[in-house]
Design a protein around this motif. Structure first.
Motif, PDB file in Angstrom:
ATOM      1  N   VAL A  32       0.848  -1.192   0.000  1.00  0.00           N
ATOM      2  CA  VAL A  32       0.000   0.000   0.000  1.00  0.00           C
ATOM      3  C   VAL A  32       0.881   1.238   0.000  1.00  0.00           C
ATOM      4  CG1 VAL A  32      -1.863   1.194   1.204  1.00  0.00           C
ATOM      5  CG2 VAL A  32      -1.613  -1.272   1.438  1.00  0.00           C
ATOM      6  N   ALA A  33       0.634   2.083  -0.951  1.00  0.00           N
ATOM      7  CA  ALA A  33       1.390   3.329  -0.973  1.00  0.00           C
ATOM      8  C   ALA A  33       1.020   4.136   0.269  1.00  0.00           C
ATOM      9  CB  ALA A  33       1.067   4.116  -2.232  1.00  0.00           C
ATOM     10  N   LYS A  34       2.014   4.703   0.893  1.00  0.00           N
ATOM     11  CA  LYS A  34       1.777   5.451   2.112  1.00  0.00           C
ATOM     12  C   LYS A  34       0.858   6.642   1.894  1.00  0.00           C
ATOM     13  CE  LYS A  34       4.358   5.245   6.194  1.00  0.00           C
ATOM     14  NZ  LYS A  34       5.621   5.306   6.839  1.00  0.00           N
ATOM     15  N   ASP A  35       0.009   6.890   2.867  1.00  0.00           N
ATOM     16  CA  ASP A  35      -0.883   8.043   2.854  1.00  0.00           C
ATOM     17  C   ASP A  35      -1.865   8.052   1.698  1.00  0.00           C
ATOM     18  OD1 ASP A  35       0.367   8.957   5.156  1.00  0.00           O
ATOM     19  OD2 ASP A  35       1.915   9.960   3.967  1.00  0.00           O
ATOM     20  N   LYS A  36      -2.010   6.885   1.067  1.00  0.00           N
ATOM     21  CA  LYS A  36      -2.977   6.806  -0.017  1.00  0.00           C
ATOM     22  C   LYS A  36      -4.352   6.538   0.580  1.00  0.00           C
ATOM     23  CE  LYS A  36      -4.152   4.047  -3.975  1.00  0.00           C
ATOM     24  NZ  LYS A  36      -4.511   2.672  -4.024  1.00  0.00           N
ATOM     25  N   TYR A  37      -5.355   7.096  -0.048  1.00  0.00           N
ATOM     26  CA  TYR A  37      -6.711   6.834   0.435  1.00  0.00           C
ATOM     27  C   TYR A  37      -7.103   5.402   0.127  1.00  0.00           C
ATOM     28  CZ  TYR A  37      -7.310  11.685   1.521  1.00  0.00           C
ATOM     29  OH  TYR A  37      -7.183  12.910   2.085  1.00  0.00           O
ATOM     30  N   ILE A  38      -7.763   4.778   1.086  1.00  0.00           N
ATOM     31  CA  ILE A  38      -8.100   3.380   0.905  1.00  0.00           C
ATOM     32  C   ILE A  38      -9.335   3.084   1.753  1.00  0.00           C
ATOM     33  CG2 ILE A  38      -6.697   2.526   2.839  1.00  0.00           C
ATOM     34  CD1 ILE A  38      -5.734   0.340   0.896  1.00  0.00           C
ATOM     35  N   ASN A  39     -10.215   2.197   1.267  1.00  0.00           N
ATOM     36  CA  ASN A  39     -11.387   1.904   2.092  1.00  0.00           C
ATOM     37  C   ASN A  39     -11.224   0.597   2.879  1.00  0.00           C
ATOM     38  OD1 ASN A  39     -12.306  -0.325   0.600  1.00  0.00           O
ATOM     39  ND2 ASN A  39     -13.281   1.035  -0.890  1.00  0.00           N
ATOM     40  N   ILE A  40     -12.141   0.377   3.794  1.00  0.00           N
ATOM     41  CA  ILE A  40     -12.001  -0.745   4.713  1.00  0.00           C
ATOM     42  C   ILE A  40     -11.923  -2.082   3.985  1.00  0.00           C
ATOM     43  CG2 ILE A  40     -13.107  -1.987   6.619  1.00  0.00           C
ATOM     44  CD1 ILE A  40     -14.433   0.614   7.396  1.00  0.00           C
ATOM     45  N   ASP A  41     -12.799  -2.263   2.996  1.00  0.00           N
ATOM     46  CA  ASP A  41     -12.835  -3.540   2.299  1.00  0.00           C
ATOM     47  C   ASP A  41     -11.511  -3.821   1.607  1.00  0.00           C
ATOM     48  OD1 ASP A  41     -15.331  -3.992   3.173  1.00  0.00           O
ATOM     49  OD2 ASP A  41     -16.338  -3.213   1.364  1.00  0.00           O
ATOM     50  N   GLU A  42     -11.004  -2.789   0.948  1.00  0.00           N
ATOM     51  CA  GLU A  42      -9.713  -2.959   0.275  1.00  0.00           C
ATOM     52  C   GLU A  42      -8.632  -3.370   1.269  1.00  0.00           C
ATOM     53  OE1 GLU A  42      -8.523   0.033  -3.068  1.00  0.00           O
ATOM     54  OE2 GLU A  42     -10.024   1.004  -1.831  1.00  0.00           O
ATOM     55  N   LEU A  43      -8.611  -2.662   2.370  1.00  0.00           N
ATOM     56  CA  LEU A  43      -7.577  -2.908   3.363  1.00  0.00           C
ATOM     57  C   LEU A  43      -7.704  -4.313   3.951  1.00  0.00           C
ATOM     58  CD1 LEU A  43      -5.264  -1.247   4.592  1.00  0.00           C
ATOM     59  CD2 LEU A  43      -6.710  -0.950   6.577  1.00  0.00           C
ATOM     60  N   ASN A  44      -8.946  -4.691   4.248  1.00  0.00           N
ATOM     61  CA  ASN A  44      -9.213  -6.035   4.751  1.00  0.00           C
ATOM     62  C   ASN A  44      -8.682  -7.082   3.794  1.00  0.00           C
ATOM     63  OD1 ASN A  44     -10.263  -6.203   7.260  1.00  0.00           O
ATOM     64  ND2 ASN A  44     -12.396  -5.991   6.647  1.00  0.00           N
ATOM     65  N   ASP A  45      -8.967  -6.884   2.515  1.00  0.00           N
ATOM     66  CA  ASP A  45      -8.530  -7.839   1.495  1.00  0.00           C
ATOM     67  C   ASP A  45      -7.016  -7.941   1.446  1.00  0.00           C
ATOM     68  OD1 ASP A  45     -10.902  -8.781   0.732  1.00  0.00           O
ATOM     69  OD2 ASP A  45     -11.115  -7.538  -1.069  1.00  0.00           O
ATOM     70  N   ILE A  46      -6.382  -6.788   1.475  1.00  0.00           N
ATOM     71  CA  ILE A  46      -4.917  -6.782   1.384  1.00  0.00           C
ATOM     72  C   ILE A  46      -4.315  -7.516   2.586  1.00  0.00           C
ATOM     73  CG2 ILE A  46      -2.857  -5.329   1.376  1.00  0.00           C
ATOM     74  CD1 ILE A  46      -4.551  -3.219  -0.106  1.00  0.00           C
ATOM     75  N   LEU A  47      -4.837  -7.196   3.750  1.00  0.00           N
ATOM     76  CA  LEU A  47      -4.315  -7.805   4.966  1.00  0.00           C
ATOM     77  C   LEU A  47      -4.559  -9.312   4.969  1.00  0.00           C
ATOM     78  CD1 LEU A  47      -2.859  -6.933   7.499  1.00  0.00           C
ATOM     79  CD2 LEU A  47      -5.048  -6.673   8.631  1.00  0.00           C
ATOM     80  N   LYS A  48      -5.743  -9.697   4.521  1.00  0.00           N
ATOM     81  CA  LYS A  48      -6.096 -11.111   4.434  1.00  0.00           C
ATOM     82  C   LYS A  48      -5.101 -11.824   3.531  1.00  0.00           C
ATOM     83  CE  LYS A  48     -10.609 -11.753   3.930  1.00  0.00           C
ATOM     84  NZ  LYS A  48     -11.859 -11.937   3.160  1.00  0.00           N
ATOM     85  N   ASN A  49      -4.816 -11.215   2.381  1.00  0.00           N
ATOM     86  CA  ASN A  49      -3.878 -11.820   1.439  1.00  0.00           C
ATOM     87  C   ASN A  49      -2.478 -11.938   2.020  1.00  0.00           C
ATOM     88  OD1 ASN A  49      -5.663 -12.352  -0.598  1.00  0.00           O
ATOM     89  ND2 ASN A  49      -5.450 -10.309  -1.518  1.00  0.00           N
ATOM     90  N   VAL A  50      -2.083 -10.909   2.749  1.00  0.00           N
ATOM     91  CA  VAL A  50      -0.756 -10.942   3.352  1.00  0.00           C
ATOM     92  C   VAL A  50      -0.659 -12.137   4.312  1.00  0.00           C
ATOM     93  CG1 VAL A  50       0.766  -9.773   4.999  1.00  0.00           C
ATOM     94  CG2 VAL A  50      -0.248  -8.486   3.131  1.00  0.00           C
ATOM     95  N   ILE A  51      -1.718 -12.328   5.100  1.00  0.00           N
ATOM     96  CA  ILE A  51      -1.690 -13.410   6.080  1.00  0.00           C
ATOM     97  C   ILE A  51      -1.784 -14.785   5.415  1.00  0.00           C
ATOM     98  CG2 ILE A  51      -2.899 -14.425   8.061  1.00  0.00           C
ATOM     99  CD1 ILE A  51      -3.612 -11.573   8.914  1.00  0.00           C
ATOM    100  N   VAL A  52      -2.660 -14.905   4.421  1.00  0.00           N
ATOM    101  CA  VAL A  52      -2.762 -16.192   3.705  1.00  0.00           C
ATOM    102  C   VAL A  52      -1.430 -16.528   3.043  1.00  0.00           C
ATOM    103  CG1 VAL A  52      -3.852 -17.421   1.793  1.00  0.00           C
ATOM    104  CG2 VAL A  52      -5.247 -16.075   3.360  1.00  0.00           C
TER     105      VAL A  52
END
Lengths: 451, 317
Positions: free
Chosen positions: B74-94
């Protein structure tokens, strides 16, 4: 992978060393390191944060610290003192005013409740000369009642059980009635393990407490517990308002941050610690030692205690005499190796000595270092083991064949053995084993800690 | 997939959801709270994330790894919504779990190319070894396998009785030489008995021991060797049982038990009672030993095979 805690802290304080005195900036960076160190020891994150914030205020607020020549050392002292004070407070014994005194034991599954019940029963019977009754209220886990029965026989106290009754409240109440009839001094009620999130089971323990109105409610916590220690302790405390905490499995190598978390969260004293599976391995809690342990600063007292565990007074006297007469032989040497082995992993042993943690970190200490020596000695005849002076060339050759090492190694070992023997003989004049133990203890800075 | 299978899986999913209930409220609920007020990944967000991960016992090293990876994505200070963030984090953990060689089991199964299949169960005191064995025996007996339990915990008071009661409850066979017998001898004879009687699966219980007690760890090595002596190649599985409420010491336990017995699989117990679903993530990252079973509650059905995708989904949904 995981840097040892002491090293992390040393790193944190190294930041301070270069600077003549503490400033707000270098305190902040060190504080962050300390916080991470605490978290690595399983201290709850929030508590670590609050705790280090407090330390920070103290360090900044104290004029002494700012002017100090050695700010690093002062910071260590502040952290240590604060932690010791937090976990310590007034030492409170058991409330034994009841007739009979009723003690309720509660905790999670596998935290060590039943083993602790056996230990405290033995302690009260032998040290406090009480007539003790243990009560089996774990009606769920298979063979839990049998387990307590076996332990009660081992420590020689009576047990109250109702194998066909599935109502722990009733069993506990009946036990107290029985104790009154029999004029028993102390009733210890062992209960089933339960999770804090299990409503039904938490209601049950609250009902047991209500049903028997105990003088002491003890909450048993596994010292290896992680971040969740806080939630568990809080829920148990809310439901049964326990009087004290028992910390178990401290004989492992866990840093035991849970001790700080629990004390900080519920403010109840840690009354006992449990350090092994034998029924007499029960101890009172020393906050200073625990603080050192959490900070990973070495634990010389535990080192000495582990040594003492293996220390047989009679054997030691015999050995002392032999050394004095310069009669130390291979049999004695084998015994010594065995004793050191029993104390545990060599590297972790070295780590317990303050300052050694850093030294041993990159050193590959081989736990099998003694194997060669043992092989050599075991290839000797019983006669040779008792009389080292017998070893001539032909005997050495035979030993070399027996153990698979060449003759140079045999020679080298015998030479080392002779040197060691000489050194011990010299040391034995004017010094003895007990003195050595005492010296070790003094290094830890707490006289009179030995048992 | 048959209707029955679907139904069965559905039930399992519910159990997983239910079991992880506290994990969820402890872990990802907090996360959505953190995310809720923010729409950029900034320093304070990362601090909050660090706190949440650590409080879930993910461990410091793995937490830092997750945060680094998130930052890289995720680019720093970029606008992002909850769903996007959830997905990214989920992928990182998987992804993190994928790097471990964990094979997702669909059901309770073992290698049947040899007979009997021998599992040696090890762990520190109080993690739930015997209970896990009871539940495993139940699952495998239910699937038609002939199961034998060996009582090599001859030390702890009433441990033999505890295992015996489990065998009776489950309806499988049981071998013991009583309390205080030499555990290596019990293990050896259990395997012999299992070979003679034609068992498919042998599970051997051992006494809990702290990994710092060298002589006890040596005893474990001896037990393992004695099994191998009776049946070369056995035990085919060494199962280390870890308590999910344990903190960072779990890593050291895994290390020391692996050194003594070459642990091949992990069982994570008491996951229902902890805020620490995170410990599974930390252990998978720090160890290349797969998690095979997770304990989500007291009942017999509450021991499940570990499926990383389902697990991570369970944490987020």
């Amino acid at each position: 992978m995981f840097d040892s805690l002491s090293e992390k802290l040393e790193g944190a304080f190294k930041n301070l060393k270069g600077h003549g005195k503490l400033t707000e900036i270098n305190i902040a960076t060190s504080i962050k390191e300390i916080r991470r160190a605490l978290v690595g020891a399983d201290v709850n994150y929030k508590i670590a944060k609050e705790f280090t914030d407090k330390i920070k205020d103290q360090a900044l607020g104290s004029a002494n610290v700012l002017k100090s020549v050695k700010p690093g050392e002062l910071m260590v002292k502040i952290v240590m003192d604060e932690m010791t004070a937090l976990m310590g407070g007034d030492a409170i014994g058991l409330n034994m005013t009841g007739k009979p005194t009723v003690i309720l034991i509660a905790g999670l599954q596998g935290s060590g409740k039943t083993t602790f019940t056996g230990k405290i029963a033995k302690f009260l019977k032998n040290k406090k000369k009480k007539r003790v009754l243990v009560t089996a209220c774990d009606v769920y886990r298979p063979a839990a009642i049998d387990q307590l029965t076996v332990l009660s026989e081992q420590v020689g106290v009576e047990i109250y059980k109702e194998p066909d009754n599935k109502n722990p409240v009733e069993i506990a109440q009946n036990a107290v009635v029985y104790a009154i009839e029999q004029k028993i001094d102390v009733v210890i009620v062992d209960t089933a393990g339960r999770l804090a999130v299990d409503e039904v089971m938490m209601n049950e323990i609250a009902a047991i407490k209500k049903g028997i109105d105990p003088q002491e409610v003890l909450f048993v916590v596994d010292a290896m517990t992680g971040q969740d220690a806080v939630n568990t302790a809080k829920v148990f405390n809310d439901r049964i308002d326990f009087d004290g905490v028992v910390l178990t499995k401290l004989d492992g190598d866990t840093r035991g941050g849970a001790a700080l978390s629990v004390k900080y969260t519920v403010g109840k004293p840690i009354k006992f610690i449990s350090t092994g599976e034998k029924m007499d391995q029960l101890d009172v809690f020393y906050p200073e030692r625990m603080a050192q342990r959490i900070l990973g600063m070495g634990d010389i007292v535990s080192f000495v205690e582990r040594a003492q565990d293996q220390f047989d007074e009679v054997e030691a006297k015999k050995l002392e005499k032999k050394i004095k007469k310069n009669k130390f032989d291979f049999n004695d040497f084998l015994k010594q190796i065995d004793q050191i082995r029993r104390m545990g992993d060599l590297k972790s042993l070295m780590g317990m000595i303050p300052g050694m943690g850093k030294l041993t970190k990159n050193l590959d200490i081989d736990n099998n270092a003694f194997n060669k020596v043992e092989a050599i000695i075991q290839s000797m005849t019983p006669e040779e083991r008792g009389r080292p002076e017998l070893l001539n060339m032909s005997r050495k050759k035979r030993i070399a064949r027996g153990c698979g090492h060449d003759i140079h190694q045999i020679n080298m070992f015998i030479k080392q053995f002779d040197q060691m023997k000489k050194m011990m003989h010299m040391m034995s004049k004017g010094n003895n084993m007990q003195n050595m133990m005492r010296n070790l203890e003094r290094m830890g800075g707490r006289p009179g800690m030995g048992r | 997939m048959s209707f029955f299978n679907k139904f069965f899986n559905k039930k399992k999913e519910e159990d997983l959801q239910e079991g992880l209930q506290k994990t969820k409220t402890g872990f990802f609920n907090k996360l959505s709270k953190v995310v809720a007020g923010k729409n950029t990944v900034d320093e304070s967000f990362l601090d909050d994330l660090e706190q949440i991960l650590i409080q879930s016992d993910v461990g410091l090293d793995t937490t830092i790894k997750i945060i680094d990876r998130l930052e890289a994505k995720v680019a720093k200070d970029k606008y992002i919504n909850i769903d996007e963030l959830n997905d990214i984090l989920k992928n990182v953990i998987v992804d993190l779990l994928d790097e471990n060689k964990t094979v997702d089991l669909q059901d309770f199964e073992f290698d049947t190319s040899h007979k009997p299949h021998v599992i040696l169960v090890v762990g520190v005191n109080g993690t739930g070894k015997t209970t896990t064995i009871g539940k495993l025996a139940y699952q495998f007996t239910k699937r038609g396998h002939k199961v034998l339990l060996g009582a090599a915990d001859t030390f702890r008071a009433a441990a033999v009785d505890q295992l015996k009661i489990w065998s009776e409850r489950v309806g499988c066979d049981f071998y013991s030489k009583g309390m205080n017998a030499d555990p290596a001898a019990v293990a050896y004879e259990t395997v012999q008995y299992g070979i003679n009687e034609g068992h498919d699966l042998i599970i051997i219980d051992t006494a809990g021991r702290l990994h710092t007690k060298l002589h006890l760890m040596k005893e474990l090595t001896k037990i393992k060797n004695s099994i191998d002596k009776k049946m070369p190649g056995a035990p085919h599985e060494v199962l280390l049982v870890l308590d999910a409420t344990t903190g960072q010491n779990a890593i050291e336990q895994a290390r020391q038990f692996t050194a003594a017995t070459e642990v091949t699989a992990l069982a994570l117990t008491k996951l229902d009672g902890s805020a620490q679903g995170g410990v599974a993530i930390g252990i998978s990252d720090q160890f290349k030993i797969p998690i095979k079973f997770i304990g989500l509650g007291e009942s017999l059905e509450h021991l499940q095979v570990f499926n990383k995708k389902a697990f991570v989904e369970g944490l987020f949904n």
